[in-house]
Design a protein around this motif. Structure first.
Motif, PDB file in Angstrom:
ATOM      1  N   PHE A   1     -23.833 -10.042   8.046  1.00 18.84           N
ATOM      2  CA  PHE A   1     -22.599 -10.010   8.835  1.00 18.84           C
ATOM      3  C   PHE A   1     -21.670 -11.169   8.484  1.00 18.84           C
ATOM      4  N   GLY A   2     -22.245 -12.343   8.287  1.00 16.35           N
ATOM      5  CA  GLY A   2     -21.421 -13.483   7.886  1.00 16.35           C
ATOM      6  C   GLY A   2     -20.819 -13.289   6.512  1.00 16.35           C
ATOM      7  N   LEU A   3     -21.606 -12.722   5.594  1.00 21.18           N
ATOM      8  CA  LEU A   3     -21.100 -12.464   4.247  1.00 21.18           C
ATOM      9  C   LEU A   3     -19.971 -11.445   4.274  1.00 21.18           C
ATOM     10  N   ILE A   4     -20.154 -10.383   5.035  1.00 23.14           N
ATOM     11  CA  ILE A   4     -19.121  -9.339   5.118  1.00 23.14           C
ATOM     12  C   ILE A   4     -17.845  -9.902   5.733  1.00 23.14           C
ATOM     13  N   ASP A   5     -17.975 -10.633   6.823  1.00 23.57           N
ATOM     14  CA  ASP A   5     -16.796 -11.227   7.466  1.00 23.57           C
ATOM     15  C   ASP A   5     -16.042 -12.123   6.492  1.00 23.57           C
ATOM     16  N   HIS A   6     -16.766 -12.944   5.757  1.00 19.25           N
ATOM     17  CA  HIS A   6     -16.124 -13.881   4.837  1.00 19.25           C
ATOM     18  C   HIS A   6     -15.498 -13.131   3.658  1.00 19.25           C
ATOM     19  N   ALA A   7     -16.178 -12.103   3.185  1.00 22.93           N
ATOM     20  CA  ALA A   7     -15.652 -11.334   2.058  1.00 22.93           C
ATOM     21  C   ALA A   7     -14.334 -10.648   2.414  1.00 22.93           C
ATOM     22  N   LEU A   8     -14.218 -10.241   3.672  1.00 25.74           N
ATOM     23  CA  LEU A   8     -13.034  -9.474   4.080  1.00 25.74           C
ATOM     24  C   LEU A   8     -11.919 -10.331   4.675  1.00 25.74           C
ATOM     25  N   LEU A   9     -12.011 -11.625   4.536  1.00 25.63           N
ATOM     26  CA  LEU A   9     -10.962 -12.505   5.072  1.00 25.63           C
ATOM     27  C   LEU A   9      -9.553 -12.122   4.596  1.00 25.63           C
ATOM     28  N   PRO A  10      -9.383 -11.685   3.330  1.00 20.46           N
ATOM     29  CA  PRO A  10      -8.029 -11.316   2.890  1.00 20.46           C
ATOM     30  C   PRO A  10      -7.439 -10.126   3.648  1.00 20.46           C
ATOM     31  N   LEU A  11      -8.279  -9.363   4.349  1.00 18.43           N
ATOM     32  CA  LEU A  11      -7.779  -8.192   5.087  1.00 18.43           C
ATOM     33  C   LEU A  11      -7.466  -8.502   6.554  1.00 18.43           C
ATOM     34  N   GLU A  12      -7.767  -9.707   6.995  1.00 16.43           N
ATOM     35  CA  GLU A  12      -7.582 -10.017   8.413  1.00 16.43           C
ATOM     36  C   GLU A  12      -6.128  -9.894   8.851  1.00 16.43           C
ATOM     37  N   ASP A  13      -5.200 -10.329   7.998  1.00 19.25           N
ATOM     38  CA  ASP A  13      -3.786 -10.302   8.373  1.00 19.25           C
ATOM     39  C   ASP A  13      -3.097  -8.985   8.028  1.00 19.25           C
ATOM     40  N   THR A  14      -3.819  -8.089   7.378  1.00 23.04           N
ATOM     41  CA  THR A  14      -3.234  -6.789   7.039  1.00 23.04           C
ATOM     42  C   THR A  14      -3.936  -5.706   7.854  1.00 23.04           C
ATOM     43  N   LEU A  15      -5.023  -5.192   7.349  1.00 20.46           N
ATOM     44  CA  LEU A  15      -5.741  -4.140   8.067  1.00 20.46           C
ATOM     45  C   LEU A  15      -6.239  -4.636   9.425  1.00 20.46           C
ATOM     46  N   GLY A  16      -6.708  -5.865   9.472  1.00 18.15           N
ATOM     47  CA  GLY A  16      -7.208  -6.403  10.726  1.00 18.15           C
ATOM     48  C   GLY A  16      -6.145  -6.488  11.793  1.00 18.15           C
ATOM     49  N   ALA A  17      -4.878  -6.709  11.362  1.00 19.62           N
ATOM     50  CA  ALA A  17      -3.770  -6.821  12.314  1.00 19.62           C
ATOM     51  C   ALA A  17      -3.167  -5.472  12.656  1.00 19.62           C
ATOM     52  N   THR A  18      -3.056  -4.583  11.664  1.00 20.39           N
ATOM     53  CA  THR A  18      -2.378  -3.306  11.894  1.00 20.39           C
ATOM     54  C   THR A  18      -3.296  -2.229  12.457  1.00 20.39           C
ATOM     55  N   ASP A  19      -4.583  -2.301  12.104  1.00 20.69           N
ATOM     56  CA  ASP A  19      -5.527  -1.287  12.566  1.00 20.69           C
ATOM     57  C   ASP A  19      -6.906  -1.928  12.774  1.00 20.69           C
ATOM     58  N   PRO A  20      -7.044  -2.680  13.848  1.00 22.45           N
ATOM     59  CA  PRO A  20      -8.308  -3.394  14.087  1.00 22.45           C
ATOM     60  C   PRO A  20      -9.519  -2.470  14.198  1.00 22.45           C
ATOM     61  N   ASP A  21      -9.296  -1.245  14.666  1.00 25.61           N
ATOM     62  CA  ASP A  21     -10.426  -0.304  14.759  1.00 25.61           C
ATOM     63  C   ASP A  21     -10.924   0.075  13.362  1.00 25.61           C
ATOM     64  N   ALA A  22      -9.991   0.321  12.445  1.00 23.48           N
ATOM     65  CA  ALA A  22     -10.373   0.660  11.071  1.00 23.48           C
ATOM     66  C   ALA A  22     -11.042  -0.539  10.393  1.00 23.48           C
ATOM     67  N   PHE A  23     -10.571  -1.727  10.699  1.00 22.17           N
ATOM     68  CA  PHE A  23     -11.155  -2.944  10.130  1.00 22.17           C
ATOM     69  C   PHE A  23     -12.593  -3.108  10.625  1.00 22.17           C
ATOM     70  N   ALA A  24     -12.793  -2.879  11.907  1.00 27.19           N
ATOM     71  CA  ALA A  24     -14.142  -2.969  12.476  1.00 27.19           C
ATOM     72  C   ALA A  24     -15.051  -1.898  11.881  1.00 27.19           C
ATOM     73  N   GLN A  25     -14.490  -0.701  11.658  1.00 25.10           N
ATOM     74  CA  GLN A  25     -15.281   0.375  11.063  1.00 25.10           C
ATOM     75  C   GLN A  25     -15.683   0.043   9.640  1.00 25.10           C
ATOM     76  N   LEU A  26     -14.794  -0.577   8.886  1.00 25.11           N
ATOM     77  CA  LEU A  26     -15.124  -0.986   7.519  1.00 25.11           C
ATOM     78  C   LEU A  26     -16.296  -1.964   7.540  1.00 25.11           C
ATOM     79  N   LYS A  27     -16.272  -2.904   8.459  1.00 27.07           N
ATOM     80  CA  LYS A  27     -17.369  -3.869   8.547  1.00 27.07           C
ATOM     81  C   LYS A  27     -18.684  -3.178   8.884  1.00 27.07           C
ATOM     82  N   ARG A  28     -18.624  -2.186   9.772  1.00 27.15           N
ATOM     83  CA  ARG A  28     -19.840  -1.434  10.105  1.00 27.15           C
ATOM     84  C   ARG A  28     -20.329  -0.633   8.906  1.00 27.15           C
ATOM     85  N   ASP A  29     -19.383  -0.013   8.194  1.00 28.15           N
ATOM     86  CA  ASP A  29     -19.763   0.764   7.009  1.00 28.15           C
ATOM     87  C   ASP A  29     -20.438  -0.132   5.972  1.00 28.15           C
ATOM     88  N   LEU A  30     -19.871  -1.305   5.747  1.00 28.22           N
ATOM     89  CA  LEU A  30     -20.442  -2.226   4.774  1.00 28.22           C
ATOM     90  C   LEU A  30     -21.802  -2.752   5.229  1.00 28.22           C
TER      91      LEU A  30
END
Length: 201
Positions: free
Chosen positions: A129-158
């Motif tokens: 979980f820590g690795l996935i969160d850190h890997a996806l840091l570049p998406l926090e201000d894009t997908l994480g901001a515009t579609d937090p549900d999709a961002f959370a789903q990506l983390k679950r998928d990974l």
């Protein structure tokens, strides 16, 4: 005199505990099967003694693994300058699976314990979980901001792919060798992350 005896016993207990943890860490490093009897033998103590210090195998493995896995930022330092979440997710997946392969005896023991005793699941390190969160840091201000549900789903998928369970499914059930299994999981992690990036393009 009593204080000296008490201190001596305390020191002996600490030495015994340290020996058990060291034996577990050494056995884990071999990638071989990790069991309480094997650890006790390596530590030159009885199995009963090992259980007096650690109530179960997961608690011992957790202590032995403390500090063995680097923190996410350190683990992903080779891609620290990359802003490409696809590259970062692929690296995180490969890093974790190679670590699992190297320590598979302990990882299998932890998974087995949490399957038969779900209440012990919190003793698993949860490194993915820590690795996935850190890997996806570049998406926090894009997908994480515009579609937090999709961002959370990506983390679950990974989390399904960047995992020991995925690695063992590919090696044990699909018959892949470790390198093929790692490559397969990395391809899947890459595909998932690419799809998420395309969704915000």
């Amino acid at each position: 005199m009593t204080a000296q005896v008490g201190t001596g016993r305390t020191n002996q207990k600490q030495r015994t505990r340290t020996a058990i943890v060291a034996a577990a860490r050494e056995l884990i490093g071999t990638g071989a099967e990790v069991t309480m009897p094997a650890i006790a033998r390596a530590a030159l103590v009885s199995e009963a003694t090992a259980y007096r210090y650690f109530p179960d195998l997961p608690s011992l493995i957790s202590e032995a693994l403390a500090g063995v896995w680097p923190p996410p930022a350190e683990a992903l330092s080779p891609v620290a300058d990359s802003t490409d979440p696809v590259e970062r997710a692929a690296f995180a997946c490969e890093f974790l699976l190679r670590g699992i392969h190297a320590r598979q005896g302990s990882v299998r023991a932890m998974i087995a314990a949490t399957i038969t005793r779900p209440e012990t699941v919190t003793t698993r390190p949860g490194i993915r979980f820590g690795l996935i969160d850190h890997a996806l840091l570049p998406l926090e201000d894009t997908l994480g901001a515009t579609d937090p549900d999709a961002f959370a789903q990506l983390k679950r998928d990974l989390a399904v792919v960047v995992s020991a369970e995925a690695f063992f499914t590919l090696t044990d059930l699909c018959g892949l060798d470790p390198e093929e299994a790692i490559a397969s999981a990395v391809r899947t992690a890459t595909t998932l992350t690419e799809a998420a990036v395309r969704s915000i393009a």
